[in-house]
Design an enzyme around this catalytic site. Structure first.
Site, PDB file in Angstrom:
ATOM      1  CB  SER A  79      -0.970   0.156   1.240  1.00  0.00           C
ATOM      2  OG  SER A  79      -0.365  -0.301   2.260  1.00  0.00           O
ATOM      3  CE  LYS A  94      -7.691   0.525   0.998  1.00  0.00           C
ATOM      4  NZ  LYS A  94      -6.941  -0.162   1.743  1.00  0.00           N
ATOM      5  CG  HIS A 107      -3.886  -1.293  -2.146  1.00  0.00           C
ATOM      6  ND1 HIS A 107      -4.517   0.121  -2.172  1.00  0.00           N
ATOM      7  CD2 HIS A 107      -3.431  -1.311  -0.912  1.00  0.00           C
ATOM      8  CE1 HIS A 107      -4.368   0.745  -1.035  1.00  0.00           C
ATOM      9  NE2 HIS A 107      -3.490  -0.133  -0.185  1.00  0.00           N
TER      10      HIS A 107
HETATM   11  C1  LIG Z   1      -6.977  -0.264   2.992  1.00  0.00           C
HETATM   12  C2  LIG Z   1      -6.297  -1.679   3.557  1.00  0.00           C
HETATM   13  C3  LIG Z   1      -7.031  -2.563   4.289  1.00  0.00           C
HETATM   14  C4  LIG Z   1      -8.109  -2.178   5.137  1.00  0.00           C
HETATM   15  O1  LIG Z   1      -9.320  -2.258   4.290  1.00  0.00           O
HETATM   16  P1  LIG Z   1     -10.647  -1.281   4.680  1.00  0.00           P
HETATM   17  O2  LIG Z   1     -11.869  -1.955   4.093  1.00  0.00           O
HETATM   18  O3  LIG Z   1     -10.195   0.081   4.328  1.00  0.00           O
HETATM   19  O4  LIG Z   1     -10.777  -1.321   6.311  1.00  0.00           O
HETATM   20  C5  LIG Z   1      -6.408  -3.730   4.662  1.00  0.00           C
HETATM   21  N1  LIG Z   1      -5.128  -4.386   4.184  1.00  0.00           N
HETATM   22  C6  LIG Z   1      -4.647  -3.180   2.945  1.00  0.00           C
HETATM   23  C7  LIG Z   1      -3.523  -3.882   2.385  1.00  0.00           C
HETATM   24  C8  LIG Z   1      -5.136  -2.144   2.908  1.00  0.00           C
HETATM   25  O5  LIG Z   1      -4.599  -1.264   2.127  1.00  0.00           O
END
Ligand SMILES: *Cc1c(COP(=O)(O)O)cnc(C)c1O
Length: 394
Positions: free
Chosen positions: A182, A241, A210
């Site tokens: 990320s 996302k 992602h």
């Molecule tokens: C954003 C993210 C999460 C958390 O997801 P949410 O739905 O925002 O709680 C978990 N793992 C990774 C790698 C992320 O980038």
């Protein structure tokens, strides 16, 4: 009497301010992708995870509204009580078809999915091998599991193997990794992870937050991009996302899903998602399979942006995706960089420790399918201008 804790908290906040590591909340007054408005100023949005621009899609909005009309606004209970509405079944059926897995399960968010999955699958007797750059929710899941944890150097599978070799063969082993990282925008050596997990009899858990919607022939994720879906035990990903909604999923074998339903505390002890969220997620799963043009546009925009910034001499870590960081180093300078960009009409976030290692503060740009090439080219010019002004590039 003065509260001692309050004094301690205030002094900690002051310390954070002194090292430019304090955070605050900016209000997004309007978000008309890929633009947004902060403080009355219109900015090109290079900071969101709405990679495909689906968050405001008509079909998702319609699906959500229809679900509110039929099912109301709240789930009214946890799923194991009476919160498991029909919309859950539809969404999980779509999920399983999309992933081609035996079974699937929806969690309330990526964060709660990771803490639930990892803490339930890894008991106190297990040992977890975790990439150093894994997401915070993975780290918290490991802490909750109370397992022993060995962190291996980022993407360094020789290091991982040396740790696996030293482990008593009878000990239950789990390997956990993001597929797309990320904060660096690089990808895991997934084929290598699969080889090692098979060689040492470990369970492999991957986080596709992602990669969902972005990689794979139908946006299934990076695992499918490499055709490794039958060799990864636990595929976790999010709807929050690229899919533009909210919530998270796990895809895997029937035993896995049955186990999580019975054991994952962050699944059991929380209210089900609102019907509107599930309906829009189910619609997003359909949409993301049909709309390959968005995936292609995102890839082309990302490549353009990476190539331009690399040509200017920025350090992009090993980014090969829509997440493109430029490493600045010190916190103050990184903050100043993002403030100057904002003055020039570009929204990008300064990511500082503890999210990234000390002295590796960076600006994290994220691309969208809906960015116009002309707007990106203008943003690149502004980034170059600030980069030269602050001595980051020559
Ligand atoms: C954003 C993210 C999460 C958390 O997801 P949410 O739905 O925002 O709680 C978990 N793992 C990774 C790698 C992320 O980038």
């Amino acid at each position: 009497m003065e509260n001692q804790l309050k004094q301690k908290f205030l002094s900690e906040l002051e310390q954070l301010r002194q090292i430019a590591q304090n955070r605050g909340l900016a209000v997004i007054e309007e978000a008309e992708q890929p633009w947004l408005q902060i403080g009355g100023k219109r900015l090109l949005n290079l900071a969101s995870n709405n990679y495909l621009g689906l968050a405001g899609h008509e079909r998702l909005k319609k699906a959500a509204c229809a679900a509110i009309e039929t099912h109301g606004c709240g789930a009214t209970a946890s799923r194991l009580i009476v919160g498991n509405h029909l919309v859950y079944r539809r969404a999980e059926e779509s999920l399983v078809k999309w992933k081609g897995s035996e079974a699937g399960l929806i969690f309330n968010s990526g964060y709660t999915a990771n803490i639930g999955i990892i803490s339930s699958l890894a008991g106190r007797d297990a040992i977890i091998f975790s990439d150093r750059l894994n997401h915070a929710s993975i780290i918290d899941g490991i802490r909750l599991s109370r397992s022993e944890c060995q962190r291996y150097r980022h993407n360094d599978l020789d290091h991982l193997e040396s740790l696996l070799k030293k482990t008593t063969p009878s000990k239950p082993k789990l390997i956990v990794s993001d597929t797309v990282f990320s904060m660096d925008g690089d990808v895991a050596d997934l084929a290598g992870l699969v080889t090692l997990k098979e060689r040492y009899g470990a369970l492999l858990i991957v986080d596709e937050a992602h990669a969902s919607g972005v990689f794979g022939p139908y946006g299934e994720g990076y695992v499918h991009h490499l055709g490794l879906q039958d060799r990864v035990d636990v595929q976790m990903g999010t709807f929050s996302k690229a899919l533009g909604c909210f919530g998270a999923y796990v895809a895997g074998d029937r035993w896995l899903i049955d186990y999580l339903i019975n054991k994952a505390r962050s699944f059991i002890f929380t209210t089900g998602l609102p019907p509107a969220v599930l309906a829009s997620a189910a619609e997003a799963i359909e949409l993301v399979q049909e709309d390959w043009q968005r995936r292609q546009a995102l890839q082309e925009n990302s490549r353009f942006f990476r190539e331009e910034l690399a040509r200017l001499g920025f350090d992009l870590c090993n980014s090969s995706t829509q997440i493109v960081p430029i490493v600045i180093g010190p916190n103050e300078k990184t903050l100043l960089f993002s403030q100057k960009l904002q003055q020039l009409g570009v929204a990008a976030i300064a990511v500082r420790p503890p999210t990234v290692p000390d002295n590796q503060a960076r600006i994290r740009f994220t691309l969208m399918a809906t960015h116009r090439r002309q707007d990106l080219a203008e943003a690149v010019e502004k980034i170059a201008l600030v980069g030269r002004e602050l001595g980051v590039i020559r």
